[in-house]
Design an enzyme around this catalytic site. Structure first.
Site, PDB file in Angstrom:
ATOM      1  N   GLU A 191       0.878  -1.238   0.013  1.00 26.88           N
ATOM      2  CA  GLU A 191       0.006  -0.022  -0.056  1.00 26.88           C
ATOM      3  C   GLU A 191       0.787   1.132   0.005  1.00 26.88           C
ATOM      4  O   GLU A 191       0.448   2.257  -0.706  1.00 26.88           O
ATOM      5  CB  GLU A 191      -1.102  -0.158   1.250  1.00 26.88           C
ATOM      6  CG  GLU A 191      -1.943   0.864   1.262  1.00 26.88           C
ATOM      7  CD  GLU A 191      -1.620   2.509   1.512  1.00 26.88           C
ATOM      8  OE1 GLU A 191      -2.207   3.377   1.368  1.00 26.88           O
ATOM      9  OE2 GLU A 191      -0.506   2.456   2.258  1.00 26.88           O
ATOM     10  N   GLU A 192       2.071   1.253   0.587  1.00 29.55           N
ATOM     11  CA  GLU A 192       2.693   2.449   0.886  1.00 29.55           C
ATOM     12  C   GLU A 192       3.539   2.571  -0.493  1.00 29.55           C
ATOM     13  O   GLU A 192       4.307   3.737  -0.631  1.00 29.55           O
ATOM     14  CB  GLU A 192       3.754   2.243   1.812  1.00 29.55           C
ATOM     15  CG  GLU A 192       3.252   2.152   3.321  1.00 29.55           C
ATOM     16  CD  GLU A 192       2.533   3.166   4.027  1.00 29.55           C
ATOM     17  OE1 GLU A 192       2.581   4.360   3.212  1.00 29.55           O
ATOM     18  OE2 GLU A 192       1.956   3.213   4.905  1.00 29.55           O
TER      19      GLU A 192
HETATM   20 ZN   LIG Z   1      -1.233   3.321   5.649  1.00 31.09          ZN
END
Ligand SMILES: [Zn+2]
Ligand SMILES: *[C@@H]1O[C@H](CO)[C@@H](O)[C@H](O)[C@H]1NC(C)=O
Ligand SMILES: *[C@@H]1O[C@H](CO)[C@@H](O)[C@H](O)[C@H]1NC(C)=O
Ligand SMILES: *[C@@H]1O[C@H](CO)[C@@H](O)[C@H](O)[C@H]1NC(C)=O
Ligand SMILES: *[C@@H]1O[C@H](CO)[C@@H](O)[C@H](O)[C@H]1NC(C)=O
Length: 402
Positions: free
Chosen positions: A158-159
Protein backbone atom coordinates in the site's frame (compact mmCIF):
# COMPACT_ATOMS: atom_id res chain seq x y z
CA UNK A 1 -12.37 10.21 24.62
CA UNK A 2 -13.19 13.12 26.88
CA UNK A 3 -16.26 13.89 24.84
CA UNK A 4 -17.37 10.32 25.00
CA UNK A 5 -16.99 10.17 28.78
CA UNK A 6 -18.87 13.41 29.17
CA UNK A 7 -21.77 12.25 27.06
CA UNK A 8 -22.04 9.00 29.00
CA UNK A 9 -21.96 11.01 32.19
CA UNK A 10 -24.65 13.40 31.06
CA UNK A 11 -26.67 10.46 29.85
CA UNK A 12 -26.43 8.93 33.30
CA UNK A 13 -27.42 12.21 34.92
CA UNK A 14 -30.43 12.83 32.71
CA UNK A 15 -31.61 9.27 33.19
CA UNK A 16 -31.74 9.89 36.91
CA UNK A 17 -33.68 13.07 36.34
CA UNK A 18 -36.48 12.45 33.87
CA UNK A 19 -35.77 10.06 31.00
CA UNK A 20 -37.06 6.61 32.00
CA UNK A 21 -34.13 4.68 30.64
CA UNK A 22 -31.54 4.93 27.92
CA UNK A 23 -30.68 1.40 26.82
CA UNK A 24 -27.00 0.81 26.31
CA UNK A 25 -26.68 -1.79 23.59
CA UNK A 26 -22.97 -1.71 22.92
CA UNK A 27 -20.24 -2.19 25.47
CA UNK A 28 -18.17 0.92 26.07
CA UNK A 29 -15.02 -0.87 27.17
CA UNK A 30 -13.18 -4.00 26.13
CA UNK A 31 -13.01 -6.82 28.60
CA UNK A 32 -9.49 -7.43 29.97
CA UNK A 33 -8.85 -10.72 28.16
CA UNK A 34 -9.83 -9.23 24.80
CA UNK A 35 -7.65 -6.22 25.49
CA UNK A 36 -4.74 -8.49 26.34
CA UNK A 37 -5.15 -10.42 23.09
CA UNK A 38 -5.35 -7.15 21.16
CA UNK A 39 -2.09 -5.92 22.64
CA UNK A 40 -0.41 -9.25 22.00
CA UNK A 41 -1.49 -9.33 18.36
CA UNK A 42 -0.51 -5.70 17.81
CA UNK A 43 2.87 -6.26 19.42
CA UNK A 44 3.66 -9.29 17.26
CA UNK A 45 2.72 -7.44 14.08
CA UNK A 46 4.81 -4.39 14.94
CA UNK A 47 7.82 -6.41 16.09
CA UNK A 48 8.15 -8.06 12.68
CA UNK A 49 9.70 -5.62 10.22
CA UNK A 50 7.63 -5.41 7.02
CA UNK A 51 8.84 -2.48 4.95
CA UNK A 52 7.21 -2.63 1.50
CA UNK A 53 8.60 -5.56 -0.55
CA UNK A 54 9.60 -7.35 2.64
CA UNK A 55 6.17 -8.36 3.92
CA UNK A 56 6.79 -12.12 3.87
CA UNK A 57 7.64 -12.67 7.54
CA UNK A 58 4.76 -10.69 8.95
CA UNK A 59 2.51 -12.34 6.34
CA UNK A 60 3.56 -15.85 7.36
CA UNK A 61 3.04 -15.04 11.01
CA UNK A 62 -0.40 -13.56 10.38
CA UNK A 63 -1.47 -16.54 8.28
CA UNK A 64 -0.76 -18.94 11.12
CA UNK A 65 -2.41 -16.63 13.65
CA UNK A 66 -5.60 -16.59 11.59
CA UNK A 67 -5.45 -20.33 10.92
CA UNK A 68 -5.24 -20.94 14.66
CA UNK A 69 -8.51 -19.02 14.93
CA UNK A 70 -10.02 -21.47 12.43
CA UNK A 71 -10.25 -19.09 9.52
CA UNK A 72 -9.87 -20.43 6.04
CA UNK A 73 -6.82 -18.54 4.87
CA UNK A 74 -5.67 -17.97 1.30
CA UNK A 75 -2.40 -16.45 0.24
CA UNK A 76 -2.63 -14.52 -3.03
CA UNK A 77 0.89 -14.36 -4.38
CA UNK A 78 1.57 -11.15 -6.25
CA UNK A 79 5.35 -11.47 -6.58
CA UNK A 80 8.10 -13.74 -5.28
CA UNK A 81 7.79 -13.83 -1.49
CA UNK A 82 4.96 -11.30 -1.48
CA UNK A 83 1.32 -12.18 -0.89
CA UNK A 84 -2.01 -10.75 0.17
CA UNK A 85 -3.93 -12.60 2.88
CA UNK A 86 -7.61 -13.40 2.49
CA UNK A 87 -9.35 -15.00 5.48
CA UNK A 88 -12.96 -16.02 5.98
CA UNK A 89 -15.22 -18.45 7.83
CA UNK A 90 -17.39 -21.03 6.10
CA UNK A 91 -18.22 -18.96 3.04
CA UNK A 92 -15.68 -17.66 0.54
CA UNK A 93 -18.11 -15.20 -0.99
CA UNK A 94 -19.03 -12.72 1.70
CA UNK A 95 -20.95 -9.46 1.68
CA UNK A 96 -18.53 -7.56 3.90
CA UNK A 97 -14.82 -7.01 3.31
CA UNK A 98 -12.62 -5.66 6.09
CA UNK A 99 -9.19 -4.64 4.85
CA UNK A 100 -5.93 -2.94 5.66
CA UNK A 101 -2.25 -3.22 4.72
CA UNK A 102 0.65 -5.04 6.33
CA UNK A 103 3.55 -3.17 4.72
CA UNK A 104 5.13 -0.09 6.29
CA UNK A 105 7.35 2.79 5.22
CA UNK A 106 11.07 2.67 6.09
CA UNK A 107 13.01 2.76 8.33
CA UNK A 108 12.17 0.14 10.94
CA UNK A 109 11.65 1.36 14.49
CA UNK A 110 11.35 -1.24 17.27
CA UNK A 111 8.18 -1.80 19.27
CA UNK A 112 7.78 -0.30 22.72
CA UNK A 113 5.00 -0.10 25.25
CA UNK A 114 5.13 2.35 28.13
CA UNK A 115 2.63 1.06 30.67
CA UNK A 116 2.75 4.24 32.71
CA UNK A 117 1.73 6.51 29.85
CA UNK A 118 -0.21 3.83 27.99
CA UNK A 119 1.66 4.71 24.80
CA UNK A 120 2.58 2.07 22.25
CA UNK A 121 5.05 2.91 19.52
CA UNK A 122 7.21 1.56 16.75
CA UNK A 123 7.10 1.46 12.96
CA UNK A 124 3.67 0.45 11.79
CA UNK A 125 2.13 0.74 15.27
CA UNK A 126 -0.22 3.30 13.73
CA UNK A 127 0.06 2.83 9.96
CA UNK A 128 -1.50 0.39 9.67
CA UNK A 129 -0.88 -2.46 12.12
CA UNK A 130 -3.08 -0.69 14.67
CA UNK A 131 -5.94 -1.06 12.21
CA UNK A 132 -5.01 -4.65 11.31
CA UNK A 133 -4.99 -5.78 14.95
CA UNK A 134 -8.18 -3.93 15.86
CA UNK A 135 -10.00 -5.28 12.80
CA UNK A 136 -9.13 -8.89 13.59
CA UNK A 137 -10.15 -8.60 17.24
CA UNK A 138 -13.35 -6.77 16.25
CA UNK A 139 -14.34 -9.46 13.76
CA UNK A 140 -13.54 -12.16 16.33
CA UNK A 141 -16.13 -10.49 18.56
CA UNK A 142 -18.71 -10.79 15.79
CA UNK A 143 -18.23 -14.49 15.18
CA UNK A 144 -21.64 -15.30 16.60
CA UNK A 145 -23.48 -12.70 14.53
CA UNK A 146 -21.97 -11.95 11.20
CA UNK A 147 -18.93 -14.13 10.98
CA UNK A 148 -19.79 -15.92 7.76
CA UNK A 149 -20.59 -12.61 6.10
CA UNK A 150 -17.15 -11.15 6.69
CA UNK A 151 -13.83 -11.59 4.89
CA UNK A 152 -10.58 -10.13 6.11
CA UNK A 153 -8.11 -8.91 3.49
CA UNK A 154 -4.61 -7.80 4.39
CA UNK A 155 -2.64 -6.52 1.44
CA UNK A 156 0.99 -5.74 0.71
CA UNK A 157 2.41 -2.73 -1.11
CA UNK A 158 0.00 0.00 0.00
CA UNK A 159 2.82 2.40 0.83
CA UNK A 160 4.27 2.16 -2.68
CA UNK A 161 1.50 2.49 -5.19
CA UNK A 162 -0.87 -0.20 -3.96
CA UNK A 163 0.25 -3.18 -6.04
CA UNK A 164 -1.28 -5.54 -3.46
CA UNK A 165 -4.79 -4.10 -3.68
CA UNK A 166 -4.55 -3.59 -7.44
CA UNK A 167 -3.65 -7.21 -7.79
CA UNK A 168 -6.46 -8.38 -5.52
CA UNK A 169 -8.94 -6.21 -7.37
CA UNK A 170 -8.13 -7.82 -10.73
CA UNK A 171 -7.58 -11.32 -9.37
CA UNK A 172 -9.30 -13.89 -11.53
CA UNK A 173 -10.14 -15.90 -8.41
CA UNK A 174 -11.43 -12.89 -6.53
CA UNK A 175 -14.41 -14.19 -4.50
CA UNK A 176 -16.93 -11.38 -5.04
CA UNK A 177 -16.96 -8.92 -7.93
CA UNK A 178 -19.00 -6.70 -5.63
CA UNK A 179 -19.03 -6.61 -1.88
CA UNK A 180 -21.91 -4.80 -0.23
CA UNK A 181 -19.58 -3.12 2.23
CA UNK A 182 -15.82 -2.59 2.23
CA UNK A 183 -14.13 -1.22 5.33
CA UNK A 184 -10.58 0.11 5.01
CA UNK A 185 -8.18 0.67 7.88
CA UNK A 186 -5.78 3.62 7.94
CA UNK A 187 -4.99 6.08 10.73
CA UNK A 188 -8.00 8.40 10.96
CA UNK A 189 -7.92 9.37 14.65
CA UNK A 190 -10.90 7.15 15.27
CA UNK A 191 -13.13 9.09 12.88
CA UNK A 192 -14.92 8.13 9.69
CA UNK A 193 -13.32 9.69 6.66
CA UNK A 194 -15.69 11.34 4.17
CA UNK A 195 -13.12 11.40 1.42
CA UNK A 196 -9.54 12.05 0.49
CA UNK A 197 -7.74 14.09 -2.11
CA UNK A 198 -6.86 12.73 -5.50
CA UNK A 199 -3.32 12.18 -6.72
CA UNK A 200 -1.26 12.95 -9.76
CA UNK A 201 2.47 12.24 -9.67
CA UNK A 202 4.98 13.16 -12.34
CA UNK A 203 8.67 13.45 -13.07
CA UNK A 204 10.06 16.43 -14.96
CA UNK A 205 13.16 15.65 -16.98
CA UNK A 206 15.33 18.39 -18.42
CA UNK A 207 18.14 17.63 -20.82
CA UNK A 208 20.79 20.08 -21.95
CA UNK A 209 24.35 19.93 -23.18
CA UNK A 210 27.43 19.81 -20.94
CA UNK A 211 30.17 22.43 -21.30
CA UNK A 212 32.82 24.17 -19.21
CA UNK A 213 31.17 26.71 -16.95
CA UNK A 214 33.58 29.34 -18.28
CA UNK A 215 31.97 28.94 -21.70
CA UNK A 216 28.30 28.35 -20.91
CA UNK A 217 27.22 29.44 -24.39
CA UNK A 218 28.81 26.23 -25.72
CA UNK A 219 26.30 24.19 -23.74
CA UNK A 220 22.68 24.28 -22.59
CA UNK A 221 21.99 24.10 -18.89
CA UNK A 222 19.46 21.48 -17.87
CA UNK A 223 19.37 23.18 -14.49
CA UNK A 224 18.37 26.50 -16.03
CA UNK A 225 15.62 24.71 -17.94
CA UNK A 226 14.45 23.04 -14.75
CA UNK A 227 14.49 26.27 -12.75
CA UNK A 228 12.34 27.99 -15.36
CA UNK A 229 9.95 25.03 -15.42
CA UNK A 230 9.65 24.93 -11.64
CA UNK A 231 9.08 28.69 -11.62
CA UNK A 232 6.10 28.22 -13.93
CA UNK A 233 4.76 25.45 -11.70
CA UNK A 234 5.12 27.63 -8.60
CA UNK A 235 2.89 30.15 -10.32
CA UNK A 236 0.45 27.52 -11.51
CA UNK A 237 0.30 26.05 -8.00
CA UNK A 238 -1.67 29.07 -6.79
CA UNK A 239 -4.33 28.52 -9.44
CA UNK A 240 -5.07 24.83 -9.30
CA UNK A 241 -8.66 23.64 -8.69
CA UNK A 242 -9.92 23.73 -5.12
CA UNK A 243 -13.09 22.71 -3.30
CA UNK A 244 -14.90 23.44 -0.07
CA UNK A 245 -14.59 19.83 0.95
CA UNK A 246 -10.89 19.23 0.36
CA UNK A 247 -9.39 22.75 0.33
CA UNK A 248 -6.58 23.56 -2.12
CA UNK A 249 -4.84 21.28 -4.57
CA UNK A 250 -1.20 21.13 -3.45
CA UNK A 251 1.95 20.44 -5.42
CA UNK A 252 5.07 19.19 -3.70
CA UNK A 253 8.51 19.37 -5.34
CA UNK A 254 9.65 16.32 -3.43
CA UNK A 255 13.02 15.64 -5.00
CA UNK A 256 15.11 17.73 -7.34
CA UNK A 257 18.39 16.65 -8.88
CA UNK A 258 20.56 18.18 -11.55
CA UNK A 259 24.08 18.58 -12.81
CA UNK A 260 27.36 17.18 -11.51
CA UNK A 261 29.55 20.08 -10.35
CA UNK A 262 29.66 23.86 -10.03
CA UNK A 263 32.06 24.25 -12.92
CA UNK A 264 30.09 22.12 -15.39
CA UNK A 265 27.03 23.19 -17.33
CA UNK A 266 24.39 20.66 -16.27
CA UNK A 267 23.48 18.06 -18.83
CA UNK A 268 20.50 16.57 -16.99
CA UNK A 269 18.09 17.55 -14.25
CA UNK A 270 14.96 15.96 -12.85
CA UNK A 271 12.22 16.73 -10.36
CA UNK A 272 9.75 14.31 -8.71
CA UNK A 273 6.50 16.05 -8.00
CA UNK A 274 3.33 14.97 -6.22
CA UNK A 275 0.08 16.81 -6.81
CA UNK A 276 -2.81 16.20 -4.39
CA UNK A 277 -6.06 17.04 -6.10
CA UNK A 278 -8.76 18.85 -4.15
CA UNK A 279 -11.06 19.04 -7.19
CA UNK A 280 -11.15 18.27 -10.88
CA UNK A 281 -9.70 15.22 -12.57
CA UNK A 282 -6.15 14.14 -13.33
CA UNK A 283 -6.84 14.88 -17.02
CA UNK A 284 -7.78 18.48 -16.29
CA UNK A 285 -4.75 19.03 -14.07
CA UNK A 286 -2.44 17.34 -16.59
CA UNK A 287 -3.69 19.84 -19.16
CA UNK A 288 -2.98 22.76 -16.84
CA UNK A 289 0.51 21.48 -16.09
CA UNK A 290 1.42 20.93 -19.75
CA UNK A 291 0.11 24.35 -20.61
CA UNK A 292 2.12 25.97 -17.82
CA UNK A 293 5.28 24.27 -19.06
CA UNK A 294 4.84 25.17 -22.73
CA UNK A 295 7.18 28.15 -22.68
CA UNK A 296 9.87 26.40 -20.66
CA UNK A 297 9.77 23.51 -23.11
CA UNK A 298 9.98 25.78 -26.14
CA UNK A 299 12.93 27.65 -24.61
CA UNK A 300 14.67 24.38 -23.84
CA UNK A 301 14.27 23.16 -27.39
CA UNK A 302 15.49 26.42 -28.82
CA UNK A 303 18.79 25.87 -26.99
CA UNK A 304 19.05 22.29 -28.24
CA UNK A 305 17.78 20.81 -24.98
CA UNK A 306 14.41 19.45 -23.98
CA UNK A 307 11.89 19.22 -21.18
CA UNK A 308 9.78 16.12 -20.71
CA UNK A 309 6.97 15.14 -18.38
CA UNK A 310 6.63 11.50 -17.33
CA UNK A 311 3.34 10.81 -15.56
CA UNK A 312 3.95 8.28 -12.78
CA UNK A 313 0.53 6.71 -13.32
CA UNK A 314 -2.94 7.74 -14.45
CA UNK A 315 -3.58 9.35 -11.09
CA UNK A 316 -7.05 9.70 -9.64
CA UNK A 317 -9.60 12.37 -8.78
CA UNK A 318 -10.64 13.12 -5.18
CA UNK A 319 -12.20 10.03 -3.61
CA UNK A 320 -15.55 10.47 -1.87
CA UNK A 321 -16.17 7.91 0.84
CA UNK A 322 -19.32 7.00 2.75
CA UNK A 323 -19.30 8.53 6.20
CA UNK A 324 -22.92 9.08 7.12
CA UNK A 325 -23.24 6.75 10.05
CA UNK A 326 -24.79 7.74 13.32
CA UNK A 327 -22.42 8.06 16.25
CA UNK A 328 -19.18 8.65 14.40
CA UNK A 329 -17.22 11.86 14.06
CA UNK A 330 -16.06 12.60 10.53
CA UNK A 331 -13.13 14.25 8.75
CA UNK A 332 -11.40 14.51 5.36
CA UNK A 333 -7.76 13.67 4.81
CA UNK A 334 -5.00 14.56 2.36
CA UNK A 335 -3.31 11.22 1.96
CA UNK A 336 -3.91 8.49 -0.57
CA UNK A 337 -5.22 5.03 0.26
CA UNK A 338 -6.16 1.72 -1.31
CA UNK A 339 -9.83 2.80 -1.23
CA UNK A 340 -10.09 3.77 -4.94
CA UNK A 341 -8.15 0.67 -5.99
CA UNK A 342 -10.81 -1.86 -5.03
CA UNK A 343 -13.01 -2.15 -8.09
CA UNK A 344 -16.72 -2.85 -7.88
CA UNK A 345 -19.83 -1.33 -6.38
CA UNK A 346 -19.71 -1.26 -2.65
CA UNK A 347 -20.43 1.06 0.19
CA UNK A 348 -16.97 1.97 1.45
CA UNK A 349 -15.73 3.25 4.78
CA UNK A 350 -12.34 4.37 6.03
CA UNK A 351 -11.56 4.26 9.74
CA UNK A 352 -8.59 3.50 11.95
CA UNK A 353 -6.88 4.27 15.26
CA UNK A 354 -4.01 6.74 15.59
CA UNK A 355 -3.09 9.90 13.75
CA UNK A 356 -1.64 10.31 10.27
CA UNK A 357 0.47 13.15 11.67
CA UNK A 358 2.79 10.68 13.39
CA UNK A 359 2.30 7.81 10.98
CA UNK A 360 5.40 8.07 8.81
CA UNK A 361 7.57 9.73 11.47
CA UNK A 362 10.25 8.46 13.85
CA UNK A 363 7.80 8.88 16.72
CA UNK A 364 4.98 6.77 15.33
CA UNK A 365 2.83 5.81 18.33
CA UNK A 366 -0.69 5.64 19.69
CA UNK A 367 -2.44 5.18 22.99
CA UNK A 368 -3.56 1.76 24.18
CA UNK A 369 -7.00 3.25 24.71
CA UNK A 370 -7.17 4.33 21.05
CA UNK A 371 -6.45 0.79 19.99
CA UNK A 372 -9.16 -0.55 22.29
CA UNK A 373 -11.64 2.03 21.14
CA UNK A 374 -10.94 1.01 17.55
CA UNK A 375 -12.07 -2.54 18.28
CA UNK A 376 -15.37 -1.27 19.64
CA UNK A 377 -15.73 1.18 16.77
CA UNK A 378 -15.00 -1.40 14.07
CA UNK A 379 -17.69 -3.63 15.55
CA UNK A 380 -20.15 -0.78 15.65
CA UNK A 381 -19.18 0.23 12.14
CA UNK A 382 -19.68 -3.27 10.74
CA UNK A 383 -23.00 -3.74 12.52
CA UNK A 384 -24.42 -0.33 11.67
CA UNK A 385 -23.25 -0.38 8.07
CA UNK A 386 -24.73 -3.80 7.45
CA UNK A 387 -27.96 -2.81 9.21
CA UNK A 388 -28.21 0.26 7.01
CA UNK A 389 -27.41 -1.74 3.91
CA UNK A 390 -30.13 -4.26 4.70
CA UNK A 391 -32.64 -1.51 5.35
CA UNK A 392 -31.90 0.18 2.05
CA UNK A 393 -31.97 -3.06 0.11
CA UNK A 394 -35.34 -3.79 1.70
CA UNK A 395 -36.65 -0.35 0.75
CA UNK A 396 -35.49 -0.91 -2.80
CA UNK A 397 -37.20 -4.29 -2.93
CA UNK A 398 -40.39 -2.77 -1.51
CA UNK A 399 -40.32 -0.05 -4.14
CA UNK A 400 -39.85 -2.56 -6.90
CA UNK A 401 -42.75 -4.61 -5.63
CA UNK A 402 -45.10 -1.66 -5.45
ZN1 LIG B 1 -1.31 3.27 5.60
C1 LIG C 1 -10.87 -24.41 16.12
O1 LIG C 1 -11.47 -25.63 15.79
C2 LIG C 1 -11.04 -26.70 16.63
C3 LIG C 1 -11.62 -27.99 16.07
O2 LIG C 1 -12.99 -27.87 15.79
C4 LIG C 1 -11.48 -26.41 18.05
O3 LIG C 1 -11.07 -27.45 18.91
C5 LIG C 1 -10.87 -25.11 18.50
O4 LIG C 1 -11.35 -24.75 19.78
C6 LIG C 1 -11.20 -24.00 17.53
N1 LIG C 1 -10.45 -22.80 17.89
C7 LIG C 1 -11.00 -21.58 17.97
C8 LIG C 1 -10.10 -20.48 18.39
O5 LIG C 1 -12.16 -21.39 17.72
C1 LIG D 1 -0.81 -10.21 -9.81
O1 LIG D 1 0.41 -10.85 -9.56
C2 LIG D 1 0.67 -11.98 -10.36
C3 LIG D 1 1.95 -12.62 -9.89
O2 LIG D 1 2.98 -11.70 -9.89
C4 LIG D 1 0.73 -11.56 -11.81
O3 LIG D 1 0.91 -12.70 -12.62
C5 LIG D 1 -0.56 -10.87 -12.17
O4 LIG D 1 -0.48 -10.38 -13.48
C6 LIG D 1 -0.86 -9.72 -11.23
N1 LIG D 1 -2.15 -9.18 -11.53
C7 LIG D 1 -2.38 -7.90 -11.55
C8 LIG D 1 -3.78 -7.52 -11.87
O5 LIG D 1 -1.55 -7.05 -11.28
C1 LIG E 1 6.78 6.34 30.37
O1 LIG E 1 5.83 7.37 30.52
C2 LIG E 1 5.99 8.13 31.72
C3 LIG E 1 4.78 9.06 31.85
O2 LIG E 1 4.59 9.81 30.66
C4 LIG E 1 7.32 8.86 31.65
O3 LIG E 1 7.50 9.61 32.83
C5 LIG E 1 8.44 7.83 31.50
O4 LIG E 1 9.68 8.48 31.34
C6 LIG E 1 8.19 6.90 30.33
N1 LIG E 1 9.14 5.81 30.35
C7 LIG E 1 10.00 5.58 29.37
C8 LIG E 1 10.89 4.39 29.53
O5 LIG E 1 10.05 6.29 28.37
C1 LIG F 1 -5.96 28.04 -0.31
O1 LIG F 1 -5.16 28.97 -1.00
C2 LIG F 1 -5.54 30.31 -0.80
C3 LIG F 1 -4.77 31.20 -1.73
O2 LIG F 1 -3.50 30.71 -1.97
C4 LIG F 1 -5.34 30.64 0.68
O3 LIG F 1 -5.71 31.97 0.93
C5 LIG F 1 -6.19 29.70 1.49
O4 LIG F 1 -5.95 29.91 2.87
C6 LIG F 1 -5.87 28.26 1.17
N1 LIG F 1 -6.85 27.41 1.83
C7 LIG F 1 -6.50 26.37 2.58
C8 LIG F 1 -7.61 25.59 3.17
O5 LIG F 1 -5.34 26.06 2.77
Amino acid sequence: MILRTLSILSLALTSFASVPHAPVTEPTTLDPSTSKELLHLHRKLVEIESITHNEKHVGDWLVSYLEDLNYTVEKQTIAKGRFNILAYGKKRETTILVSSHIDTVPPFWPYYYNETSGIIGGRGSVDAKGAVAAQIIAVQGLRKHLFDDISLLFVVGEEQGGDGMRNFSDWRYRPSPNYDIAIFGEPTEGKLVCGHKGMLGFVLKATGKAAHSGYPWLGASANDIMVEALGSLLELREHLPWSEKYGNTTMNFGRIEGGVAANVVAETASANIATRLAAGTPEVVKGLIMNALKDAKANAQQQGGDLQIDWVSDGYAPVDIDCALEGFETMTVNYGTDVPLLKGHHRRYLYGPGSIFVAHSDHEALKKTELEQAVLDYRRLILKASEMHKKETQQLTDQLEL
